[in-house]
Design an enzyme around this catalytic site. Structure first.
Site, PDB file in Angstrom:
ATOM      1  N   SER A   1     -10.777  -6.807   9.245  1.00 47.65           N
ATOM      2  CA  SER A   1     -11.747  -6.075   8.895  1.00 47.65           C
ATOM      3  C   SER A   1     -12.539  -6.959   7.782  1.00 47.65           C
ATOM      4  O   SER A   1     -12.193  -7.600   7.031  1.00 47.65           O
ATOM      5  CB  SER A   1     -11.550  -5.003   7.873  1.00 47.65           C
TER       6      SER A   1
ATOM      7  N   ARG B   1       1.957   0.675  10.443  1.00 43.37           N
ATOM      8  CA  ARG B   1       1.479   0.771   9.121  1.00 43.37           C
ATOM      9  C   ARG B   1       2.676   0.989   8.162  1.00 43.37           C
ATOM     10  O   ARG B   1       3.354   1.832   8.084  1.00 43.37           O
ATOM     11  CB  ARG B   1       0.836   2.479   9.113  1.00 43.37           C
TER      12      ARG B   1
ATOM     13  N   ARG C   1       0.349  -6.911  12.180  1.00 41.05           N
ATOM     14  CA  ARG C   1      -0.267  -6.399  13.498  1.00 41.05           C
ATOM     15  C   ARG C   1      -0.402  -7.381  14.665  1.00 41.05           C
ATOM     16  O   ARG C   1      -0.132  -7.105  15.671  1.00 41.05           O
ATOM     17  CB  ARG C   1      -1.559  -5.608  13.202  1.00 41.05           C
TER      18      ARG C   1
ATOM     19  N   GLU D   1      -6.958  -1.745  14.882  1.00 33.18           N
ATOM     20  CA  GLU D   1      -7.675  -2.583  13.905  1.00 33.18           C
ATOM     21  C   GLU D   1      -6.636  -3.669  13.552  1.00 33.18           C
ATOM     22  O   GLU D   1      -5.583  -3.578  13.442  1.00 33.18           O
ATOM     23  CB  GLU D   1      -7.987  -1.861  12.473  1.00 33.18           C
TER      24      GLU D   1
ATOM     25  N   ARG E   1       0.787  -0.954   0.021  1.00 31.89           N
ATOM     26  CA  ARG E   1       0.047  -0.097  -0.148  1.00 31.89           C
ATOM     27  C   ARG E   1       0.888   1.229  -0.155  1.00 31.89           C
ATOM     28  O   ARG E   1       1.780   1.526   0.724  1.00 31.89           O
ATOM     29  CB  ARG E   1      -0.928  -0.111   1.100  1.00 31.89           C
TER      30      ARG E   1
END
Length: 424
Positions: free
Chosen positions: A350, A275, A389, A347, A260
RNA sequence: GGUCGGUUGGCAGAGUGGUUGAAUGCGCCGGUCUCGAAAACCGGUAAGGGUGCAAGCCCUUCGAGAGUUCGAAUCUCUCACCGACCGCCA
């Protein structure tokens, strides 16, 4: 992609649905273009019908040795006009298509209203946050102190938002991925897939990342991008196909790298490996009938939760509010893991039900038993879990006063019997 | 990167300019037979769209796009993908 027929029949509902997404009413504009397009199409098809009929007569006349001169001239005269209308019709369709493909999915009725992530609604908390008789550290403090997590070297090699892990930390990430895959494949009925991490634009269009979110992606050639999630290749496995109902649901899982660009998140979560531009994730994807998708959504979320339970990590589940639900989703559950070092939930998964939104874009259909024709499948995707994560969460929740990290019991076999990560 | 061969319905596979949306087989659906099933036999079975109250009628699609032609699955060009061989590399 929304169903144009449904919009025609329910323009008010459509405008109301877009309002929940913070968009202005646009049924008038959309249906105006639609009317125009259909009128053009009708006219064009009349001309084509005449041309086809004449061509057949010419064939007959020639076969029986007759004269077809008059007919041939007539059809030749129709040609320019037909060509022109083909172009007009195509342009209108493209305009309509562009408008439609930019519209987000319709939210489920039970998605709560809200502007942003602060208005997401917590559904449940599971597990107790560990108590420490010392100040818990963040994962990067622990990792750097152990000498097994190196951000400076990663910056030298690749720039910001990368990390070099090594030794038992690197192994722990590998162990987590293997553990998650084993649970999903051996116990939950998912088929393990090892897909490409480079895909064409058409696949990204299918799942909804294109054309609106191109800036979030790494483009590596004319028509190839690095995947931002394995949702893209896994879901597109069924694109442009007609499935047999008895084969549904289909469940796929994959452990892949994800890429990303994190455009627009400058300054956000810059410390540590929360991130990154590159990370690994175990993804779950289900292809179901419309009847099955709601139950599958709950099931999928439970599969992700089960990983956290077995790892002994405390978490909570929230349902995303209207303002925070992604473009392609009808309804999304986020699972947030407790991070003692940050003293907050973050998070880690998802899980979304996309209904037929992606299926329309990628033309994924099935034959309903006992009915004529085809219908669009429903697609769902969820992280099970984000491995990077999860690594962070294990480190922070299982840290000890001396900076060492205990290994959750279920992972010990995957760590070759190692029960603790200590400084070398 | 080079040369050659391919890309047709859910699948396999015919089809080289005219009524072919496409033979045939498999699969699937319905029927006959049977206590029931299998087999056998008979019939049906592409998708997407327009129009219509409906029955229906019509349009588009044989990898994608452009072209030749009154007419293209069939001819020409470009591109993509698949396969084989060669070269290079892991």
């Amino acid at each position: 992609m929304l169903d144009l027929k449904w919009i025609r029949e329910n323009p008010q509902d459509f405008d109301a649905a877009m309002k929940r997404r913070g968009l202005p009413p646009q049924s008038d504009d959309l249906l105006g273009t639609d009317r125009n397009w259909r009128d053009t199409q009708t006219h064009l098809q009349d001309m084509q019908a005449r041309r086809n009929a004449a061509a057949k007569e010419i064939g007959k006349a020639k076969a029986s040795g007759g004269d077809a001169e008059v007919l041939i001239r007539e059809v030749a005269e129709l040609k320019d006009e037909t060509q022109r209308f083909i172009k007009v019709e195509r342009d209108l369709q493209e305009i309509l298509d562009t408008k439609l493909s930019g519209l987000p999915n319709i939210l489920d009725a039970d998605v709560p209203d809200g502007a942003d992530e602060t208005e997401n609604v917590e559904l449940r908390r599971v597990g107790d946050a560990p108590s420490f008789n010392f100040e818990p550290k963040e994962h990067y403090e622990l990792g750097e102190a152990l000498g097994l997590m190196d951000f400076a070297t990663a910056a030298k090699l690749s720039g910001s938002r990368f990390v070099v892990t090594s030794g038992q930390i690197a192994r722990l990430e590998r162990a987590l991925g293997a553990f998650m895959l084993d649970v999903h494949t051996l116990e939950k009925g998912y088929l393990e897939v090892s897909p490409p991490v480079m895909v064409r634009g058409s696949a990204l269009y299918g799942t909804g990342q294109l054309p609106k979110f191109e800036e979030d992606l790494y483009k590596i050639s004319d028509d190839q991008y690095m995947i931002p999630t394995a949702e893209v290749p896994l879901t597109n496995i069924v694109s442009e196909s007609i499935l047999v109902e008895s084969d549904l649901p289909k469940r796929f899982t994959a452990h892949t790298l994800c890429f990303r660009s994190e455009a627009g998140s400058a300054g956000k979560d810059t410390a540590g490996m929360l991130r990154q531009h590159q990370f690994t994730k175990v993804e779950m994807v289900s292809i179901t009938t419309p009847d099955q998708s709601q139950a599958e959504h709950e099931r999928m979320t439970a599969c992700a939760e089960d990983i956290l339970k077995r790892l002994g990590l405390p978490y909570r589940v929230v349902v995303l509010c209207s303002g925070d639900t992604g473009f392609g989703a009808r309804k999304t559950y986020d699972i947030e893991v407790w991070l003692p070092g940050q003293n907050s939930y973050r998070e880690i998964s998802s899980c979304s039900n996309c209904g037929d939104f992606q299926a329309r874009r990628m033309k994924a259909r099935y034959r309903p038993e006992g009915e004529k024709g085809t219908a669009f499948v429903h697609t769902l995707n969820g992280s099970g879990l984000a491995v990077g994560r999860t690594l962070i969460a294990v480190m922070e929740n299982y840290q000890q006063a001396d900076g060492s990290i205990r290994i959750p019991e279920v992972l010990v076999p995957y760590m070759g019997g190692v029960t603790e990560i200590c400084a070398a």
